[in-house]
Design an enzyme around this catalytic site. Structure first.
Site, PDB file in Angstrom:
ATOM      1  N   TYR A  72     -18.290  75.520 -14.005  1.00  0.00           N
ATOM      2  CA  TYR A  72     -17.449  76.412 -14.805  1.00  0.00           C
ATOM      3  C   TYR A  72     -18.170  76.879 -16.071  1.00  0.00           C
ATOM      4  CZ  TYR A  72     -13.256  78.208 -17.135  1.00  0.00           C
ATOM      5  OH  TYR A  72     -12.331  79.006 -17.771  1.00  0.00           O
ATOM      6  N   ASP A 125     -16.800 108.539 -14.161  1.00  0.00           N
ATOM      7  CA  ASP A 125     -15.342 108.480 -14.088  1.00  0.00           C
ATOM      8  C   ASP A 125     -14.749 107.257 -14.783  1.00  0.00           C
ATOM      9  OD1 ASP A 125     -16.253 106.700 -12.156  1.00  0.00           O
ATOM     10  OD2 ASP A 125     -15.154 107.599 -10.486  1.00  0.00           O
ATOM     11  N   ASP A 215     -25.434 103.334 -20.861  1.00  0.00           N
ATOM     12  CA  ASP A 215     -24.809 103.017 -19.572  1.00  0.00           C
ATOM     13  C   ASP A 215     -25.963 102.799 -18.609  1.00  0.00           C
ATOM     14  OD1 ASP A 215     -23.708 103.034 -17.029  1.00  0.00           O
ATOM     15  OD2 ASP A 215     -22.267 104.615 -17.462  1.00  0.00           O
ATOM     16  N   ALA A 217     -26.474 101.472 -15.512  1.00  0.00           N
ATOM     17  CA  ALA A 217     -26.306 101.188 -14.087  1.00  0.00           C
ATOM     18  C   ALA A 217     -27.574 101.459 -13.278  1.00  0.00           C
ATOM     19  CB  ALA A 217     -25.137 101.995 -13.522  1.00  0.00           C
ATOM     20  N   LYS A 258     -25.777  98.404  -8.724  1.00  0.00           N
ATOM     21  CA  LYS A 258     -26.714  99.476  -8.384  1.00  0.00           C
ATOM     22  C   LYS A 258     -28.147  98.937  -8.401  1.00  0.00           C
ATOM     23  CE  LYS A 258     -22.939 101.961  -9.715  1.00  0.00           C
ATOM     24  NZ  LYS A 258     -21.696 101.365 -10.254  1.00  0.00           N
ATOM     25  N   HIS A 450      -8.744 110.383  -8.162  1.00  0.00           N
ATOM     26  CA  HIS A 450      -9.480 110.649  -6.929  1.00  0.00           C
ATOM     27  C   HIS A 450      -9.559 109.428  -6.017  1.00  0.00           C
ATOM     28  CE1 HIS A 450     -12.300 109.234  -9.957  1.00  0.00           C
ATOM     29  NE2 HIS A 450     -13.155 108.891  -9.013  1.00  0.00           N
TER      30      HIS A 450
END
Length: 459
Positions: A72, A125, A215, A217, A258, A450
């Protein structure tokens, strides 16, 4: 035609896939209310819906999962991840979370609230959604060259820094909660951001005392493009380029699904602000779980630690981008327009050019995505007006600057033959493109519509 870079790996396990008949596909997409997210994966032949969490893990990653420490707190897998992340990003602090949108959920409310603004080269998004959920406004600021899909620019993902300065002065520096640099720029067609642009954006932000977030990714793919296209970086390693990229930011959010080539996981990195990191940890515990697992099993953390390293391998990246270049070359030869030059993780078909008779409010990119499934069982997705949704103030449909049908190719999954099937399907659709009609929404949720909206074809 671009040379095809052969896979730098051998295949030792396969997953059978089936091909439905055209009649079956027509029925399946109707049952899904003309929403590709509503399809069952068993009913898809080539799945290009996303490259997020859909890659094939290596033997080292699978082996690592078997020895993942499920403690944990304070697990050795957590320590392994910290060492791996430090090696690549050279930050002081890292926090695992269960995926990229979880990182945004933890971080965004720290900087954003009602009346604040986030400026980005382009928000994707979930990023846009978390900005808006925090009560703030998301403003995109990509260079104008990105809007011309057929012209060449080596870094179409760049921030329009002159416009960014104007926006900061227009809103007031105190109203700008953060500057977000998305690498690569997904919404602009998976386009890379140059090191010079990252540096300039950072310098401008710091002059106004505005924090900079990356960001991250697809940071490794962005680093590859810098190495191949930007002067002075051709002899640098992917890791060296990545370290410089991140040195210009204050923190990052990352979907590790990714470029770390795992099925589940995310990461927050903080350069050197210990007070910010303590706030992030305090928010992580109630939202994601204890700080040393962050909503992940120990086995997933172990796979992330290994995958971060594999994602920076040059031979792998050359093959990865080579797949995109091969597909782009075939489509170029066929006269099918796409965001050029091709990006890192996907090929973005210009649905405006293929379906010029369908207006934005009838969703040409979504129309092409649906037709691609009907034609060949290929699942893709809309990156256009359908995804953009409605204006937060007026409620009117936003007209996206792009109408892209995104073909996101999973990492280490499909072969050259699969890419050839995609090309032939698009060529077939182009022959009857003028006969296609758009769609209308008959039900939609308030945010991220979407994913679950229901549509019907126009008469």
């Amino acid at each position: 035609m671009t040379n095809y870079y052969a896979e730098p790996f051998k295949i030792k396990m396969v997953e059978p896939i089936k091909i439905l008949t055209r009649e079956e596909r027509v029925r399946k997409i109707e049952e899904a209310h003309y929403n590709v997210f509503g399809l069952n994966s068993d009913d898809v032949y080539i799945d290009l819906l996303t490259d997020s969490g859909t890659g094939a893990m290596s033997d080292k990653q699978w082996s690592g999962m078997m020895v993942g420490d499920e403690s944990y707190s304070g697990s050795r897998s957590f320590r392994h991840l910290m060492e791996s992340a430090k090696d690549i990003f050279d930050y002081a602090f890292f926090q695992p979370v269960h995926q990229g949108r979880a990182a945004e959920k933890v971080v965004m409310p720290i900087f954003l609230e009602e009346g604040k603004v986030a400026i980005s080269n382009m928000h994707f998004d979930t990023t846009r959604a978390h900005v808006e959920l925090a009560g703030a406004r998301a403003v995109d600021c990509v260079i104008r060259e990105a809007l011309d899909t057929v012209s060449y620019h080596p870094f179409k993902g760049n921030m329009d820094t002159k416009r960014m300065i104007n926006l900061i002065e227009e809103y007031g520096p105190e109203k700008i909660g953060m500057i977000i640099i998305t690498v690569t720029n997904n919404s602009a067609g998976g386009q890379p951001v140059s090191m010079a642009n990252i540096r300039e954006t950072s310098e401008i932000a710091k002059s106004f005392d505005i924090p900079v977030c990356i960001d991250a990714a697809r940071y490794a793919e962005n680093a590859y493009f810098i190495k191949k296209r930007e002067a002075g970086y051709e002899d640098k390693s992917i890791k060296d380029i990545a370290r410089e990229m991140f040195s210009y930011a204050d923190f990052f959010t990352m979907s590790a699904k990714k470029d770390a080539i795992i099925n589940m996981g995310g990461l927050i990195g903080v350069k050197d602000n210990e007070a910010l990191f303590e706030t992030i940890k305090a928010r992580t515990i109630p939202l994601e779980g204890f700080i040393s697992y962050g909503g992940l099993a120990g086995r997933d953390i172990e796979a992330m630690a290994i995958g971060l390293q594999e994602g920076t391998d040059f031979d792998y990246l050359q093959y990865r981008i080579g797949q995109m270049e091969y597909l782009a070359g075939k489509l170029h030869d066929a006269g099918i327009a796409f965001q050029s030059p091709v990006g890192g993780h996907a090929l973005f078909i210009d649905a405006k050019k293929m379906l010029p008779h369908i207006p934005y409010h009838q969703f040409p990119a979504q129309t092409l995505a649906l037709e691609l499934y009907i034609e060949a069982g290929i699942r893709s997705c809309d990156i256009g007006s359908y995804m953009m949704g409605n204006h937060p103030d007026s409620g009117e449909q936003i007209e996206s600057e792009f109408e892209f049908t995104r073909l996101a190719v999973p990492r280490r999954v499909y072969t050259q033959s699969h890419l050839d099937v995609i090309v032939e399907a698009l060529k077939s659709i182009r022959e009857r493109a003028d006969q296609l009609k758009g769609y209308k929404i008959i039900w939609e949720p308030a945010i991220l519509r979407h994913f679950t909206a229901k549509l019907k074809p126009l008469d």
